[in-house]
Design a protein around this motif. Structure first.
Motif, PDB file in Angstrom:
ATOM      1  N   ALA A  16      30.665  35.562  26.577  1.00  0.00           N
ATOM      2  CA  ALA A  16      29.567  36.140  25.786  1.00  0.00           C
ATOM      3  C   ALA A  16      28.798  37.154  26.622  1.00  0.00           C
ATOM      4  O   ALA A  16      28.402  38.224  26.121  1.00  0.00           O
ATOM      5  CB  ALA A  16      28.637  35.037  25.294  1.00  0.00           C
ATOM      6  N   SER A  17      28.585  36.851  27.891  1.00  0.00           N
ATOM      7  CA  SER A  17      27.911  37.797  28.788  1.00  0.00           C
ATOM      8  C   SER A  17      28.728  39.071  28.936  1.00  0.00           C
ATOM      9  O   SER A  17      28.180  40.175  28.987  1.00  0.00           O
ATOM     10  CB  SER A  17      27.696  37.157  30.164  1.00  0.00           C
ATOM     11  OG  SER A  17      26.848  36.033  30.077  1.00  0.00           O
ATOM     12  N   TYR A  18      30.052  38.905  28.999  1.00  0.00           N
ATOM     13  CA  TYR A  18      30.927  40.075  29.080  1.00  0.00           C
ATOM     14  C   TYR A  18      30.782  40.935  27.826  1.00  0.00           C
ATOM     15  O   TYR A  18      30.662  42.162  27.900  1.00  0.00           O
ATOM     16  CB  TYR A  18      32.378  39.617  29.263  1.00  0.00           C
ATOM     17  CG  TYR A  18      33.367  40.758  29.352  1.00  0.00           C
ATOM     18  CD1 TYR A  18      33.431  41.558  30.487  1.00  0.00           C
ATOM     19  CD2 TYR A  18      34.227  41.037  28.292  1.00  0.00           C
ATOM     20  CE1 TYR A  18      34.330  42.613  30.571  1.00  0.00           C
ATOM     21  CE2 TYR A  18      35.130  42.087  28.371  1.00  0.00           C
ATOM     22  CZ  TYR A  18      35.173  42.873  29.509  1.00  0.00           C
ATOM     23  OH  TYR A  18      36.054  43.920  29.585  1.00  0.00           O
ATOM     24  N   HIS A  19      30.789  40.306  26.658  1.00  0.00           N
ATOM     25  CA  HIS A  19      30.593  41.039  25.407  1.00  0.00           C
ATOM     26  C   HIS A  19      29.292  41.838  25.432  1.00  0.00           C
ATOM     27  O   HIS A  19      29.269  43.023  25.079  1.00  0.00           O
ATOM     28  CB  HIS A  19      30.541  40.074  24.225  1.00  0.00           C
ATOM     29  CG  HIS A  19      31.865  39.562  23.786  1.00  0.00           C
ATOM     30  ND1 HIS A  19      32.946  40.379  23.541  1.00  0.00           N
ATOM     31  CD2 HIS A  19      32.293  38.296  23.526  1.00  0.00           C
ATOM     32  CE1 HIS A  19      33.974  39.644  23.163  1.00  0.00           C
ATOM     33  NE2 HIS A  19      33.605  38.382  23.144  1.00  0.00           N
ATOM     34  N   LEU A  20      28.207  41.177  25.816  1.00  0.00           N
ATOM     35  CA  LEU A  20      26.906  41.850  25.813  1.00  0.00           C
ATOM     36  C   LEU A  20      26.910  43.044  26.765  1.00  0.00           C
ATOM     37  O   LEU A  20      26.403  44.118  26.435  1.00  0.00           O
ATOM     38  CB  LEU A  20      25.805  40.855  26.202  1.00  0.00           C
ATOM     39  CG  LEU A  20      25.533  39.738  25.187  1.00  0.00           C
ATOM     40  CD1 LEU A  20      24.596  38.700  25.793  1.00  0.00           C
ATOM     41  CD2 LEU A  20      24.941  40.294  23.899  1.00  0.00           C
ATOM     42  N   ARG A 265      39.100  44.915  28.605  1.00  0.00           N
ATOM     43  CA  ARG A 265      39.327  43.615  29.216  1.00  0.00           C
ATOM     44  C   ARG A 265      38.645  43.591  30.588  1.00  0.00           C
ATOM     45  O   ARG A 265      38.486  44.634  31.220  1.00  0.00           O
ATOM     46  CB  ARG A 265      40.818  43.343  29.414  1.00  0.00           C
ATOM     47  CG  ARG A 265      41.725  43.730  28.258  1.00  0.00           C
ATOM     48  CD  ARG A 265      43.174  43.589  28.666  1.00  0.00           C
ATOM     49  NE  ARG A 265      44.083  44.260  27.765  1.00  0.00           N
ATOM     50  CZ  ARG A 265      44.987  43.641  27.007  1.00  0.00           C
ATOM     51  NH1 ARG A 265      45.097  42.334  27.061  1.00  0.00           N
ATOM     52  NH2 ARG A 265      45.782  44.324  26.207  1.00  0.00           N
ATOM     53  N   PRO A 266      38.291  42.414  31.092  1.00  0.00           N
ATOM     54  CA  PRO A 266      37.647  42.342  32.409  1.00  0.00           C
ATOM     55  C   PRO A 266      38.594  42.724  33.542  1.00  0.00           C
ATOM     56  O   PRO A 266      39.775  42.370  33.516  1.00  0.00           O
ATOM     57  CB  PRO A 266      37.215  40.882  32.515  1.00  0.00           C
ATOM     58  CG  PRO A 266      38.069  40.145  31.532  1.00  0.00           C
ATOM     59  CD  PRO A 266      38.373  41.106  30.433  1.00  0.00           C
ATOM     60  N   ASP A 267      38.063  43.464  34.527  1.00  0.00           N
ATOM     61  CA  ASP A 267      38.866  43.793  35.706  1.00  0.00           C
ATOM     62  C   ASP A 267      38.720  42.686  36.746  1.00  0.00           C
ATOM     63  O   ASP A 267      38.050  41.672  36.535  1.00  0.00           O
ATOM     64  CB  ASP A 267      38.462  45.158  36.268  1.00  0.00           C
ATOM     65  CG  ASP A 267      37.011  45.211  36.735  1.00  0.00           C
ATOM     66  OD1 ASP A 267      36.382  44.145  36.946  1.00  0.00           O
ATOM     67  OD2 ASP A 267      36.486  46.337  36.892  1.00  0.00           O
ATOM     68  N   ASP A 268      39.365  42.877  37.906  1.00  0.00           N
ATOM     69  CA  ASP A 268      39.373  41.831  38.926  1.00  0.00           C
ATOM     70  C   ASP A 268      37.966  41.460  39.390  1.00  0.00           C
ATOM     71  O   ASP A 268      37.663  40.277  39.590  1.00  0.00           O
ATOM     72  CB  ASP A 268      40.198  42.283  40.134  1.00  0.00           C
ATOM     73  CG  ASP A 268      41.686  42.358  39.827  1.00  0.00           C
ATOM     74  OD1 ASP A 268      42.109  41.733  38.826  1.00  0.00           O
ATOM     75  OD2 ASP A 268      42.411  43.029  40.567  1.00  0.00           O
ATOM     76  N   ALA A 269      37.115  42.462  39.558  1.00  0.00           N
ATOM     77  CA  ALA A 269      35.763  42.193  40.032  1.00  0.00           C
ATOM     78  C   ALA A 269      34.984  41.357  39.028  1.00  0.00           C
ATOM     79  O   ALA A 269      34.227  40.452  39.399  1.00  0.00           O
ATOM     80  CB  ALA A 269      35.030  43.512  40.306  1.00  0.00           C
ATOM     81  N   VAL A 270      35.165  41.646  37.763  1.00  0.00           N
ATOM     82  CA  VAL A 270      34.475  40.877  36.727  1.00  0.00           C
ATOM     83  C   VAL A 270      35.080  39.489  36.604  1.00  0.00           C
ATOM     84  O   VAL A 270      34.364  38.487  36.473  1.00  0.00           O
ATOM     85  CB  VAL A 270      34.522  41.617  35.376  1.00  0.00           C
ATOM     86  CG1 VAL A 270      33.917  40.768  34.270  1.00  0.00           C
ATOM     87  CG2 VAL A 270      33.793  42.949  35.474  1.00  0.00           C
ATOM     88  N   LEU A 271      36.411  39.404  36.653  1.00  0.00           N
ATOM     89  CA  LEU A 271      37.066  38.108  36.542  1.00  0.00           C
ATOM     90  C   LEU A 271      36.615  37.143  37.637  1.00  0.00           C
ATOM     91  O   LEU A 271      36.532  35.931  37.413  1.00  0.00           O
ATOM     92  CB  LEU A 271      38.590  38.278  36.615  1.00  0.00           C
ATOM     93  CG  LEU A 271      39.266  38.872  35.380  1.00  0.00           C
ATOM     94  CD1 LEU A 271      40.732  39.151  35.682  1.00  0.00           C
ATOM     95  CD2 LEU A 271      39.127  37.942  34.190  1.00  0.00           C
ATOM     96  N   SER A 272      36.314  37.670  38.809  1.00  0.00           N
ATOM     97  CA  SER A 272      35.891  36.800  39.908  1.00  0.00           C
ATOM     98  C   SER A 272      34.575  36.096  39.595  1.00  0.00           C
ATOM     99  O   SER A 272      34.272  35.049  40.176  1.00  0.00           O
ATOM    100  CB  SER A 272      35.751  37.611  41.206  1.00  0.00           C
ATOM    101  OG  SER A 272      34.661  38.520  41.126  1.00  0.00           O
ATOM    102  N   ILE A 273      33.798  36.639  38.653  1.00  0.00           N
ATOM    103  CA  ILE A 273      32.537  36.006  38.237  1.00  0.00           C
ATOM    104  C   ILE A 273      32.741  35.207  36.954  1.00  0.00           C
ATOM    105  O   ILE A 273      32.232  34.091  36.809  1.00  0.00           O
ATOM    106  CB  ILE A 273      31.439  37.066  38.006  1.00  0.00           C
ATOM    107  CG1 ILE A 273      31.234  37.902  39.267  1.00  0.00           C
ATOM    108  CG2 ILE A 273      30.125  36.404  37.603  1.00  0.00           C
ATOM    109  CD1 ILE A 273      30.702  37.134  40.444  1.00  0.00           C
ATOM    110  N   LEU A 274      33.499  35.766  36.018  1.00  0.00           N
ATOM    111  CA  LEU A 274      33.729  35.075  34.744  1.00  0.00           C
ATOM    112  C   LEU A 274      34.474  33.759  34.938  1.00  0.00           C
ATOM    113  O   LEU A 274      34.259  32.797  34.203  1.00  0.00           O
ATOM    114  CB  LEU A 274      34.576  35.943  33.806  1.00  0.00           C
ATOM    115  CG  LEU A 274      34.050  37.282  33.296  1.00  0.00           C
ATOM    116  CD1 LEU A 274      35.005  37.836  32.252  1.00  0.00           C
ATOM    117  CD2 LEU A 274      32.665  37.159  32.726  1.00  0.00           C
TER     118      LEU A 274
END
Length: 320
Positions: A16-20, A265-274
């Motif tokens: 949800a945070s990614y969507h926002l 879609r989330p990249d590696d940097a985002v995936l490390s937090i998600l």
């Protein structure tokens, strides 16, 4: 003006945070408000964000809410995300999950299982943010995807073929993740997370009477780049999400060959937090901030910006 179908996939609290973060970045970059989308399809956490978008509550306040102090926002959000349930439904689980799952081992084994939490707090959160809009249904086409546990099929709330429910009720049903949340009962029938059928359900856009000019998909759980040191189940979930989405998009292309499709879609940097804890309240704000940072690069890529510029730039309308 281009017609736009917006698909918001599942992905838990950090999804949800990614969507926002993605939607606010797109709005800042183009001036287009996601609330202007001609059709929105939301699944699981994407259903909650779809409700906020249609209710005019797309803002950082969705994360911070009315917490009196900045340090208290996690407690405030946790109260809504994790209200305790009284686990029940062993017979339901045996009938709809355990017995079918033993016959055909797989994910269906957990469907309908007793769970420690209920999704009523998520409905309360949506109503807190968008007010009475949560008690009706948006004027513009909005589809919230759930899963009928007894019939074992996808349900598109907001369409003529689905039960007539309030937006907050549909969102609560769509967010009922197996093992975490109890099923949501509507007219005596149990409904669970729409992501059981598909993490995106982008093909539901094909119910539009006319082809859309742009299909914009935000897919937190359909990463096409394996995260280093990710546990095996994370790769399995992403693979399943990517495979389902690819089939849905192929269906759209076959029916609407002139429609542009853009998947974020989330990249590696985002995936490390998600990841790996999709249901972490504490990770919600870091996920949002990391997403905003990553979107500066993602939206500037030529193949992405050309699509956004063609369909969204200059399309902004005054908010009502």
């Amino acid at each position: 003006m281009s017609s736009v179908g917006l698909v918001l996939g599942g992905g838990g609290i950090t999804g949800a945070s990614y969507h926002l973060g993605v939607l606010l970045a797109v709005e800042l970059a183009t001036g287009w408000h996601p609330s202007q989308a001609d059709v929105i399809v939301g699944t699981s956490c994407g259903a909650a964000v779809a409700a906020l978008v249609r209710g005019g509550a797309l803002s950082i306040d969705a994360l911070m809410s009315d917490a009196p102090e900045p340090g208290e926002w996690t407690d405030h959000l946790r109260k809504h995300m994790y209200p305790r349930a009284r686990p029940r439904g062993l017979a339901r689980w045996a009938r709809h999950g355990l017995v079918p799952g033993l016959r055909r081992p797989g994910f269906s084994l957990v469907l309908g299982s007793p769970a420690p939490y209920h999704t009523g707090g998520i409905g309360d959160w949506v109503e807190e943010l968008i007010g009475d809009d949560a008690l009706g249904w948006p004027a513009l086409p909005t589809v919230i995807v759930g899963y009928d546990l007894e019939a074992h099929h996808r349900v598109a709330f907001g369409t003529e073929a689905s039960p007539d429910v309030a937006l907050r009720t549909a969102v609560s049903a769509s967010c009922a993740v197996p093992l975490v949340y109890e099923p949501m009962f509507i007219d005596g029938r149990p409904y669970i997370d729409g992501g059981v059928a598909s993490g995106t359900s982008a093909d539901l856009l094909l119910a539009s009477p006319e082809p859309l000019d742009l299909v914009l998909v935000v897919a937190p759980m359909a990463s096409d780049r394996p995260r280093r040191r990710a546990p095996f189940y994370e790769r399995m979930l992403d693979s399943a999400g990517s495979t389902a989405l690819a089939a849905e998009l192929e269906h759209i292309r076959s029916e609407w060959p002139d429609t542009d499709i853009l998947v974020l879609r989330p990249d590696d940097a985002v995936l490390s937090i998600l990841r790996p804890n999709l249901l972490s309240v504490e990770a919600s704000m870091p996920s949002f901030l990391r997403t905003l940072r990553s979107m500066r690069t993602e939206l500037a890529r030529a193949e992405v910006w050309q699509v956004l510029e063609r369909h969204l730039v200059g399309a902004a309308q005054p908010r009502g």
